[in-house]
Motif scaffolding. Structure first.
Motif, mmCIF file in Angstrom:
data_model
loop_
_atom_site.group_PDB
_atom_site.id
_atom_site.type_symbol
_atom_site.label_atom_id
_atom_site.label_comp_id
_atom_site.label_asym_id
_atom_site.label_seq_id
_atom_site.Cartn_x
_atom_site.Cartn_y
_atom_site.Cartn_z
ATOM 1 N N VAL A 282 -19.557 -22.578 -13.626
ATOM 2 C CA VAL A 282 -20.165 -23.290 -14.742
ATOM 3 C C VAL A 282 -21.404 -22.495 -15.133
ATOM 4 O O VAL A 282 -22.240 -22.168 -14.282
ATOM 5 C CB VAL A 282 -20.540 -24.737 -14.389
ATOM 6 C CG1 VAL A 282 -21.355 -25.376 -15.514
ATOM 7 C CG2 VAL A 282 -19.280 -25.567 -14.125
ATOM 8 N N ILE A 283 -21.502 -22.160 -16.410
ATOM 9 C CA ILE A 283 -22.626 -21.400 -16.940
ATOM 10 C C ILE A 283 -23.518 -22.353 -17.727
ATOM 11 O O ILE A 283 -23.070 -22.965 -18.693
ATOM 12 C CB ILE A 283 -22.137 -20.254 -17.838
ATOM 13 C CG1 ILE A 283 -21.349 -19.232 -17.014
ATOM 14 C CG2 ILE A 283 -23.310 -19.579 -18.550
ATOM 15 C CD1 ILE A 283 -20.749 -18.093 -17.830
ATOM 16 N N VAL A 284 -24.764 -22.482 -17.273
ATOM 17 C CA VAL A 284 -25.750 -23.314 -17.962
ATOM 18 C C VAL A 284 -26.852 -22.405 -18.495
ATOM 19 O O VAL A 284 -27.450 -21.635 -17.749
ATOM 20 C CB VAL A 284 -26.368 -24.371 -17.022
ATOM 21 C CG1 VAL A 284 -27.530 -25.089 -17.707
ATOM 22 C CG2 VAL A 284 -25.313 -25.385 -16.593
ATOM 23 N N CYS A 285 -27.108 -22.495 -19.792
ATOM 24 C CA CYS A 285 -28.179 -21.733 -20.431
ATOM 25 C C CYS A 285 -29.271 -22.698 -20.854
ATOM 26 O O CYS A 285 -29.021 -23.652 -21.583
ATOM 27 C CB CYS A 285 -27.648 -20.970 -21.640
ATOM 28 S SG CYS A 285 -26.334 -19.791 -21.211
ATOM 29 N N MET A 286 -30.480 -22.451 -20.374
ATOM 30 C CA MET A 286 -31.632 -23.293 -20.708
ATOM 31 C C MET A 286 -32.417 -22.633 -21.826
ATOM 32 O O MET A 286 -32.859 -21.501 -21.684
ATOM 33 C CB MET A 286 -32.517 -23.504 -19.476
ATOM 34 C CG MET A 286 -31.872 -24.412 -18.464
ATOM 35 S SD MET A 286 -32.816 -24.630 -16.911
ATOM 36 C CE MET A 286 -34.491 -24.806 -17.461
ATOM 37 N N TYR A 287 -32.570 -23.328 -22.938
ATOM 38 C CA TYR A 287 -33.310 -22.808 -24.085
ATOM 39 C C TYR A 287 -34.640 -23.524 -24.205
ATOM 40 O O TYR A 287 -34.692 -24.749 -24.329
ATOM 41 C CB TYR A 287 -32.506 -23.013 -25.373
ATOM 42 C CG TYR A 287 -31.530 -21.920 -25.700
ATOM 43 C CD1 TYR A 287 -30.686 -21.386 -24.725
ATOM 44 C CD2 TYR A 287 -31.425 -21.421 -26.985
ATOM 45 C CE1 TYR A 287 -29.777 -20.379 -25.039
ATOM 46 C CE2 TYR A 287 -30.513 -20.422 -27.314
ATOM 47 C CZ TYR A 287 -29.694 -19.913 -26.326
ATOM 48 O OH TYR A 287 -28.795 -18.917 -26.638
ATOM 49 N N ALA B 213 -17.308 -22.740 -6.027
ATOM 50 C CA ALA B 213 -17.844 -22.815 -7.383
ATOM 51 C C ALA B 213 -18.992 -21.826 -7.493
ATOM 52 O O ALA B 213 -19.683 -21.533 -6.515
ATOM 53 C CB ALA B 213 -18.331 -24.226 -7.710
ATOM 54 N N ILE B 214 -19.175 -21.302 -8.698
ATOM 55 C CA ILE B 214 -20.281 -20.396 -8.998
ATOM 56 C C ILE B 214 -21.130 -21.065 -10.072
ATOM 57 O O ILE B 214 -20.609 -21.451 -11.119
ATOM 58 C CB ILE B 214 -19.768 -19.030 -9.497
ATOM 59 C CG1 ILE B 214 -18.785 -18.419 -8.495
ATOM 60 C CG2 ILE B 214 -20.940 -18.079 -9.759
ATOM 61 C CD1 ILE B 214 -17.953 -17.288 -9.077
ATOM 62 N N ARG B 215 -22.408 -21.198 -9.785
ATOM 63 C CA ARG B 215 -23.338 -21.807 -10.742
ATOM 64 C C ARG B 215 -24.230 -20.714 -11.309
ATOM 65 O O ARG B 215 -24.925 -20.029 -10.556
ATOM 66 C CB ARG B 215 -24.200 -22.877 -10.060
ATOM 67 C CG ARG B 215 -23.405 -24.099 -9.632
ATOM 68 C CD ARG B 215 -24.289 -25.053 -8.823
ATOM 69 N NE ARG B 215 -23.540 -26.223 -8.400
ATOM 70 C CZ ARG B 215 -23.596 -27.416 -8.976
ATOM 71 N NH1 ARG B 215 -24.402 -27.614 -10.019
ATOM 72 N NH2 ARG B 215 -22.883 -28.429 -8.523
#
Length: 199
Positions: free
Chosen positions: A152-157, A113-115
């Motif tokens: 899984v791509i997580v973007c923190m705003y 997996a790629i985080r």
């Protein structure tokens, strides 16, 4: 923790998320930021997973400091290429190419997996190139990129500093899933290209 092969633990909440997902985590407190870092921490702790960190310099440094405070020696992880750090300094097309390259390298090394953890907030340096338009283009491209890799791509705003337009168009408009107020939800405001408004 045992997870199904097509899902990974999110860490921000107790949920598992399917590989190929692109989601947003809105944060405003230190605790909410640190919960976001938990997502990439799980990847650092798993030798079979690879991680990509992207954002303005202050946010990237803050993530690294939190990981070090939690006891992680990042030097070997960086040396092995299991953690790649991409600064926010290029156009959307150049950034997407760099992300694609990092994902491709991880896949070639048989990452399970790629985080990817990206941070959007107002650091000392301005947004690159066309500013908010560049961010929306980057986010739209990331959704398309996510389905091509076991990632899984997580973007923190940072809702304390980003504009309303970026929250709406870059945040809600381009992320199929969202973490808001401690829960993972399907995003009803995700604007796919084929959606139309009935007259």
């Amino acid at each position: 923790m045992i997870v199904s092969p097509d899902k990974i633990a999110l860490g921000i909440t107790d949920d598992e998320v399917p590989l190929g997902s692109h989601l947003i985590h809105f944060w405003r407190t230190d605790d909410e930021f640190e919960r976001g870092v938990r997502f990439i921490e799980l990847g650092i702790a798993d030798q079979s997973q690879y991680c990509v960190l992207f954002g303005h310099n202050e946010a990237n440094q803050r993530v690294l400091e939190i990981l070090q405070t939690r006891g992680y020696d990042l030097a070997p992880v960086l040396r092995q290429g299991r953690l790649v750090i991409l600064p926010r300094e290029s156009s959307a097309s150049e950034t997407l190419a760099r992300i694609d390259g990092a994902f491709s390298d991880a896949a070639a090394k048989r990452a399970t997996a790629i985080r990817y953890l990206g941070n959007l907030g107002m650091g000392q340096a301005p947004l690159p190139a066309r500013g908010a338009d560049e961010v929306v283009e980057l986010e739209s491209g990331a959704t398309a990129l996510a389905v091509r890799y076991p990632c899984v791509i997580v973007c923190m705003y940072d809702v304390n500093t980003v504009s309303g337009r970026l929250v709406l168009d870059g945040g809600f408009g381009t992320h199929p899933l969202t973490v808001c107020r401690g829960a993972l939800r399907h995003n009803p405001y995700y604007a796919t290209e084929d959606k139309t408004i009935a007259a």
